[in-house]
Design a protein around this motif. Structure first.
Motif, mmCIF file in Angstrom:
data_model
loop_
_atom_site.group_PDB
_atom_site.id
_atom_site.type_symbol
_atom_site.label_atom_id
_atom_site.label_comp_id
_atom_site.label_asym_id
_atom_site.label_seq_id
_atom_site.Cartn_x
_atom_site.Cartn_y
_atom_site.Cartn_z
ATOM 1 N N ASP A 74 7.170 -7.351 9.912
ATOM 2 C CA ASP A 74 8.104 -7.900 10.899
ATOM 3 C C ASP A 74 7.376 -8.674 11.986
ATOM 4 O O ASP A 74 6.154 -8.824 11.975
ATOM 5 N N ARG A 75 8.112 -9.176 12.943
ATOM 6 C CA ARG A 75 7.554 -10.077 13.943
ATOM 7 C C ARG A 75 6.590 -9.387 14.896
ATOM 8 O O ARG A 75 5.838 -10.049 15.611
ATOM 9 N N ASN A 76 6.585 -8.025 14.922
ATOM 10 C CA ASN A 76 5.649 -7.273 15.751
ATOM 11 C C ASN A 76 4.468 -6.735 14.956
ATOM 12 O O ASN A 76 3.673 -5.945 15.479
ATOM 13 N N GLY A 77 4.351 -7.153 13.690
ATOM 14 C CA GLY A 77 3.224 -6.734 12.866
ATOM 15 C C GLY A 77 3.405 -5.391 12.195
ATOM 16 O O GLY A 77 2.448 -4.835 11.639
ATOM 17 N N ILE A 78 4.608 -4.837 12.226
ATOM 18 C CA ILE A 78 4.904 -3.561 11.570
ATOM 19 C C ILE A 78 5.236 -3.826 10.107
ATOM 20 O O ILE A 78 6.027 -4.720 9.792
ATOM 21 N N ILE A 79 4.630 -3.058 9.210
ATOM 22 C CA ILE A 79 4.907 -3.189 7.776
ATOM 23 C C ILE A 79 6.008 -2.213 7.387
ATOM 24 O O ILE A 79 5.964 -1.028 7.744
ATOM 25 N N TRP A 80 6.985 -2.700 6.622
ATOM 26 C CA TRP A 80 8.063 -1.866 6.094
ATOM 27 C C TRP A 80 8.051 -1.993 4.573
ATOM 28 O O TRP A 80 8.015 -3.103 4.041
ATOM 29 N N ALA A 81 8.081 -0.869 3.880
ATOM 30 C CA ALA A 81 8.146 -0.845 2.414
ATOM 31 C C ALA A 81 9.371 -0.015 2.025
ATOM 32 O O ALA A 81 9.423 1.188 2.297
ATOM 33 N N TRP A 82 10.331 -0.649 1.372
ATOM 34 C CA TRP A 82 11.645 -0.047 1.157
ATOM 35 C C TRP A 82 11.796 0.515 -0.253
ATOM 36 O O TRP A 82 11.528 -0.170 -1.237
ATOM 37 N N TRP A 83 12.239 1.772 -0.318
ATOM 38 C CA TRP A 83 12.662 2.411 -1.576
ATOM 39 C C TRP A 83 14.186 2.535 -1.495
ATOM 40 O O TRP A 83 14.713 3.313 -0.701
ATOM 41 N N LEU A 118 15.072 4.551 2.039
ATOM 42 C CA LEU A 118 13.846 5.123 2.600
ATOM 43 C C LEU A 118 12.886 3.977 2.905
ATOM 44 O O LEU A 118 12.696 3.080 2.077
ATOM 45 N N ALA A 119 12.274 4.013 4.080
ATOM 46 C CA ALA A 119 11.252 3.031 4.435
ATOM 47 C C ALA A 119 9.950 3.754 4.721
ATOM 48 O O ALA A 119 9.921 4.723 5.484
ATOM 49 N N LEU A 120 8.872 3.289 4.069
ATOM 50 C CA LEU A 120 7.523 3.709 4.428
ATOM 51 C C LEU A 120 6.971 2.642 5.365
ATOM 52 O O LEU A 120 7.083 1.448 5.082
ATOM 53 N N THR A 121 6.382 3.060 6.460
ATOM 54 C CA THR A 121 6.015 2.076 7.486
ATOM 55 C C THR A 121 4.603 2.279 7.990
ATOM 56 O O THR A 121 4.060 3.389 7.953
ATOM 57 N N VAL A 122 3.999 1.180 8.451
ATOM 58 C CA VAL A 122 2.676 1.178 9.086
ATOM 59 C C VAL A 122 2.801 0.479 10.424
ATOM 60 O O VAL A 122 3.198 -0.689 10.480
ATOM 61 N N PHE A 123 2.478 1.192 11.499
ATOM 62 C CA PHE A 123 2.544 0.622 12.845
ATOM 63 C C PHE A 123 1.161 0.117 13.266
ATOM 64 O O PHE A 123 0.157 0.790 13.037
ATOM 65 N N PRO A 124 1.091 -1.053 13.908
ATOM 66 C CA PRO A 124 -0.191 -1.586 14.363
ATOM 67 C C PRO A 124 -0.577 -1.076 15.752
ATOM 68 O O PRO A 124 0.289 -0.733 16.558
ATOM 69 N N GLU A 125 -1.881 -1.051 16.025
ATOM 70 C CA GLU A 125 -2.444 -0.746 17.348
ATOM 71 C C GLU A 125 -1.868 0.548 17.940
ATOM 72 O O GLU A 125 -1.532 0.642 19.104
ATOM 73 N N GLY A 173 2.711 -1.478 18.716
ATOM 74 C CA GLY A 173 3.732 -1.957 17.784
ATOM 75 C C GLY A 173 5.091 -1.337 18.046
ATOM 76 O O GLY A 173 6.106 -2.046 18.095
ATOM 77 N N SER A 174 5.128 -0.011 18.222
ATOM 78 C CA SER A 174 6.414 0.645 18.464
ATOM 79 C C SER A 174 6.946 0.334 19.857
ATOM 80 O O SER A 174 8.165 0.271 20.060
ATOM 81 N N LEU A 175 6.060 0.139 20.831
ATOM 82 C CA LEU A 175 6.501 -0.263 22.165
ATOM 83 C C LEU A 175 7.197 -1.622 22.119
ATOM 84 O O LEU A 175 8.235 -1.829 22.760
#
Length: 428
Positions: free
Chosen positions: A58-67, A120-127, A139-141
């Motif tokens: 996404d635009r904040n650099g967060i990765i989303w992987a959808w099942w 279900l989303a598997l996610t990776v947050f940056p910084e 990223g979450s902020l």
């Protein structure tokens, strides 16, 4: 959907064991958007693709992987995951354990024949660690709007690179950083698995725990200024050396924290300018981390430290300023969701944590919970951090049990997430 390509956390963690090793500090140094962290992001995307997941950054650099095998609308989703960046010289499990466990939990659910009624989303947050730009959970902020995107864009790392420049170099448009209501609207609940960053489970003798709360915490930068000069020619009586009040303040931090039961106060970084061995510094910056379950006590501790620093500077003829870089209030995780996890995992203990997490930021917007996996060393943010293989697999199985319940039953009704977690950022 393709068959799972890995069924153990151990195998996934072994596959990334050489990424970002730090030959100087030991452990791992994986700052956001470094070669190491980018390599781990590619590793995650590859693992997600092998499982047939739809991925997006996404635009904040967060990765989303959808099942979403049933092709359900992307709303009321169950989300799990963590981060891949590290502190300088950090351990192997802080962050990546949660990401690897999410992948294995998915593998287990596929093997069990789980038919989800929610995406279900598997996610990776940056910084998450804030090791590059000094803002933990960046990223979450940004996702939740808890941080001004203009402030985030202007953050500068030690090499003089702004966050905006780094985003542009990695395919993100700085102008679009910030709160993402569309992404937030997709979320039904968030469950983050993480290595325990203390010794609660060591003493209790169990491999997994459910989190109850996160201590309120913040970061401040103190800048002491004096007179730079020659170390050999300047008499002691003629010096205005900012290192002296800085050193006294480090000791005062420990003294003041001891007075307040349950407090944690740390100076983990101190930088003199210009930093020569035979030079009296003209400036010394130190970074303060303070945590306490009671936000009012945190405020009192910081005030007492600021007063002690001002007194120490005055005695040496120096100046001092103090800037709040981040402040997060204490977070109580959603009670309904937490109790549901305890039903899914009978007998597991419930523990608080003094460590900050993306789950703590999201808790103000969506029902959020955490699982901790035992760390027999009781040490974290260090190469000594550890998780036994059997405990790692137990954690993934516990996560799979929790996710199965959440994906196949009615959505949990949160009762505490609307206002318990407040995160503020101070503009500089």
């Amino acid at each position: 959907m393709p068959a799972p390509v890995a069924t153990t956390v151990t195998s996934l963690m072994s596959a990334i064991a050489d990424v970002g090793t730090d030959p100087v500090r030991g452990g791992y140094s994986r700052p956001v958007f470094s070669v190491a962290e980018l390599s781990l992001r590619e590793w995650f995307l590859s693992e997600a693709a092998a499982r047939g997941l739809d991925t997006e950054t996404d635009r904040n650099g967060i990765i989303w992987a959808w099942w979403n095998p049933g092709g359900l609308p992307l709303r009321d989703a169950v989300v799990t995951g963590s981060h891949l960046d590290s502190v300088p010289g950090g351990g192997a499990f802080d962050g990546p354990l949660g990401v690897a466990s999410a992948l294995v939990a998915l593998d287990l659910m596929v093997t069990r024949g789980v038919r989800p009624r929610r995406p279900l989303a598997l996610t990776v947050f940056p910084e998450e660690e804030g090791s590059r730009f000094g803002r933990a959970c960046l990223g979450s902020l940004l996702l939740t709007g808890a941080m001004d995107p203009r402030v985030a864009a202007g953050l500068v790392d030690d090499d003089g690179v702004t966050f905006a420049e780094l985003c542009s170099a990695n395919g993100l448009e700085p102008a679009y950083l910030g709160r993402d209501d569309e992404a937030l609207a997709r979320l039904g609940c968030f469950v983050e698995l993480h290595v325990e960053q203390g010794r609660g489970l060591v003493d209790l003798g169990g491999p997994v725990a459910v989190a109850s709360s996160i201590l309120g915490h913040g970061r401040w930068r103190l800048t002491f200024t004096g007179q730079g000069n020659h170390a050999g020619t300047t008499q002691l009586a003629d010096r205005r050396d900012p290192m002296i009040p800085a050193a006294r303040t480090v000791l005062d931090v420990r003294r003041i924290a001891h007075v307040h039961r349950g407090a944690r106060a740390t100076v983990g970084r101190l930088v003199p300018t210009p930093g020569g061995t035979n030079v009296i510094a003209s400036r010394v910056d130190l970074w303060l981390d303070v945590r306490h379950p009671d936000d009012a006590v945190t405020e009192r501790i910081v005030y007492e430290i600021s007063e002690a620093a001002a007194s120490a500077a005055l005695r040496e003829g120096c100046g001092v300023s103090m800037v709040e870089e981040s402040l997060s209030g204490s977070v109580d995780f959603d009670r309904a969701l937490r109790d549901r996890l305890r039903v899914d995992l009978p007998g597991v203990p419930v523990l608080p944590t003094g460590a900050g997490h993306d789950a703590g930021v999201l808790a103000a917007h969506v029902p959020t919970a955490m699982l901790f996996v035992r760390n027999p060393s009781g040490v974290s943010h260090s190469p000594a951090e550890h998780v036994e293989d059997a405990d790692a697999e137990s954690g993934a199985e516990a996560l799979a049990d929790v996710l199965t319940d959440l994906l196949t039953s009615d959505a949990p009704s949160g009762d505490t997430h609307s206002g318990d977690a407040l995160t503020t950022e101070t503009k500089e």
